[in-house]
Design an enzyme around this catalytic site. Structure first.
Site, PDB file in Angstrom:
ATOM      1  N   THR A 137      33.007 -26.851 -11.101  1.00 37.12           N
ATOM      2  CA  THR A 137      33.448 -27.385  -9.813  1.00 37.12           C
ATOM      3  C   THR A 137      34.014 -26.292  -8.910  1.00 37.12           C
ATOM      4  O   THR A 137      34.500 -25.263  -9.403  1.00 37.12           O
ATOM      5  CB  THR A 137      34.538 -28.459 -10.073  1.00 37.12           C
ATOM      6  OG1 THR A 137      35.200 -28.755  -8.858  1.00 37.12           O
ATOM      7  CG2 THR A 137      35.595 -27.969 -11.047  1.00 37.12           C
ATOM      8  N   TYR A 163      43.070 -30.921 -14.137  1.00 35.68           N
ATOM      9  CA  TYR A 163      41.601 -30.997 -14.156  1.00 35.68           C
ATOM     10  C   TYR A 163      40.984 -29.630 -13.869  1.00 35.68           C
ATOM     11  O   TYR A 163      40.177 -29.112 -14.647  1.00 35.68           O
ATOM     12  CB  TYR A 163      41.102 -32.028 -13.135  1.00 35.68           C
ATOM     13  CG  TYR A 163      39.615 -31.919 -12.833  1.00 35.68           C
ATOM     14  CD1 TYR A 163      38.667 -32.159 -13.826  1.00 35.68           C
ATOM     15  CD2 TYR A 163      39.162 -31.565 -11.560  1.00 35.68           C
ATOM     16  CE1 TYR A 163      37.300 -32.049 -13.559  1.00 35.68           C
ATOM     17  CE2 TYR A 163      37.803 -31.455 -11.293  1.00 35.68           C
ATOM     18  CZ  TYR A 163      36.876 -31.687 -12.289  1.00 35.68           C
ATOM     19  OH  TYR A 163      35.523 -31.570 -12.019  1.00 35.68           O
ATOM     20  N   LYS A 167      38.759 -27.051 -16.236  1.00 33.84           N
ATOM     21  CA  LYS A 167      37.400 -26.613 -15.905  1.00 33.84           C
ATOM     22  C   LYS A 167      37.354 -25.082 -15.817  1.00 33.84           C
ATOM     23  O   LYS A 167      36.400 -24.451 -16.265  1.00 33.84           O
ATOM     24  CB  LYS A 167      36.937 -27.231 -14.580  1.00 33.84           C
ATOM     25  CG  LYS A 167      36.680 -28.724 -14.619  1.00 33.84           C
ATOM     26  CD  LYS A 167      35.559 -29.143 -15.553  1.00 33.84           C
ATOM     27  CE  LYS A 167      34.183 -28.762 -15.063  1.00 33.84           C
ATOM     28  NZ  LYS A 167      33.112 -29.325 -15.947  1.00 33.84           N
TER      29      LYS A 167
END
Ligand code: NAD
Ligand code: TYD
Length: 357
Positions: A137, A163, A167
């Site tokens: 992302t 999050y 990642k």
């Protein structure tokens, strides 16, 4: 049947994964596509109804953290490519439950990497013709000031949410497996996706559903945060292009040069949903409800995808307004799909998440 390639797609029952599985199963009948998905709250086999009977498609329910399972699948199906999308993906959930994010996103990725490494190293040709493609992302780059230049492939990582931290960590492990062991890897970092089959905890499907049911639209803070939006099928096409033509050990940023302030998206959604429902213009504007901001809410994400466009010739196909028309149409026409997932865990989550806002 002898297949030309055997590809393990993880998280294929989720939002983006289901579009990638569909594209690969339909476009490459000579590839065997194995979809490994745990079917968490976000995974839904109804997303893949139209390809579930295809000859070249196999679904396996399982956890990417289960190393023995993943290794056995690699051997059984002679996997030569991995496209890794399985993840916990919602920032608000990561704020409430960071451990689950570390487990799936970091340990799960590590388990897949190790299984691919051990299996491929056991073959006479070793890494030749193999690829581990990791989907990440733009959130790993952190928050952009309004006057700062877009995220490029060499922008330093600066994640803020659990999050994006998970990642970022998984991206580092993928690159470490290339640099240390020679595993052929590619990482791509994409901007916010929207389109059919997105779980209605994310901004666009949540708000379409709430407008339809005349529920409040919880806009975090002042609605001034900016995101860069890409139609999900354009992301799936980019993944196809990069899987086949991308350079090993490289990174590509994927985005549509399409920045929008949240509040402007909310107004656009109200306009389109009201029109498609036959409501009076502006009928749902009263649903806008400003609520306490998300903790650590990144101000702006915006991707520079020049490298992908110039080196591999990919470009987005849809203008945002056109994509939103199609997306609203899809959610309004697929109320049954929404009802099935908004009746269980989701309702509980929704009530918990917003009860104090
Ligand atoms: P999603 O939450 O809709 O789907 C995730 C899928 O992974 C679900 O089917 C779920 O069942 C599965 N899964 C979760 N944990 C698992 C586990 N331990 N083992 C096996 N399967 C598991 O997510 P999404 O929005 O489709 O995102 C897919 C990937 O793309 C993620 O890696 C995400 O970080 C990345 N990404 C998403 C966006 C976006 O806007 N949605 C943007 C850029 C990158
Ligand atoms: P989201 O769809 O959760 O994606 P991400 O956090 O990964 O960018 O949120 C998109 C933007 O919309 C983000 O700035 C947070 C905001 N937002 C709201 O204002 N209200 C909501 O109810 C949600 C889910 C998001």
């Amino acid at each position: 049947m002898e297949y030309q390639r055997s590809i393990l797609i993880t998280g294929g029952a989720g939002f983006i994964g289901s579009h990638v599985v569909r594209l690969f199963v339909q476009k490459y009948p000579h590839y065997h596509i194995i979809n490994l998905d745990k079917l968490t709250y976000a995974g839904n086999l109804a997303n893949l109804k139209d390809v579930e009977q295809a000859q070249n498609y196999t679904f396996v329910k399982g956890d990417i953290c289960d190393f023995d399972l993943v290794f056995a699948l690699m051997q059984q199906h002679k996997i030569d490519g991995v496209i890794h999308l399985a993840a916990e993906s919602h920032v608000d959930r990561s704020i409430k439950d960071p451990f689950t994010f570390a487990r799936t996103n970091v340990m799960g990725t590590l388990s897949l990497l190790q299984a691919a490494k051990l299996y491929w190293e056991s073959l006479p040709e070793r890494y030749e013709g193999k690829l581990f493609y990791h989907i990440s992302t733009d959130e790993v780059y952190g928050a952009l000031a309004m006057n700062k230049e877009l995220f490029r492939e060499d922008t330093p990582y600066n994640p803020h949410s659990p999050y994006s931290a998970s990642k970022a960590s998984s991206d580092h492990f993928v690159r470490a497996y290339h640099d240390t062991y020679g595993v052929p890897t590619i990482v791509t970092n994409c901007s916010n996706n929207y389109g059919p089959y997105q779980f209605p905890e994310k901004l666009i499907p949540l708000f379409i559903n709430n407008i339809r049911h005349r529920k409040p639209l919880p806009v975090y803070g002042k609605g001034e945060n900016v995101r860069d939006w890409l139609y999900v099928e354009d992301h799936a096409r980019a993944i196809d292009t990069i899987f086949h033509k991308g350079k090993v050990a490289d990174t590509y940023n994927i985005g549509g040069f399409n920045e929008w302030k949240n509040i402007d998206i909310v107004k656009l959604l109200i306009k389109v949903v009201d029109r498609q429902l036959g409501n009076k213009e502006g009928a749902s504007l009263d649903l806008i409800t400003y609520v306490t901001d998300r903790a650590g809410h990144d101000l702006r994400y915006a991707i520079d995808s020049t490298k992908l466009q110039q080196e591999l010739g990919w470009e987005p196909s849809l203008q945002f307004e056109e994509g939103i028309e199609k997306t609203v149409r899809w959610y309004l026409d697929n109320q049954e799909w929404l009802d099935n997932i908004t009746s269980g865990d989701y309702q509980h989550f929704y009530e918990e998440m917003y009860k104090n806002r």
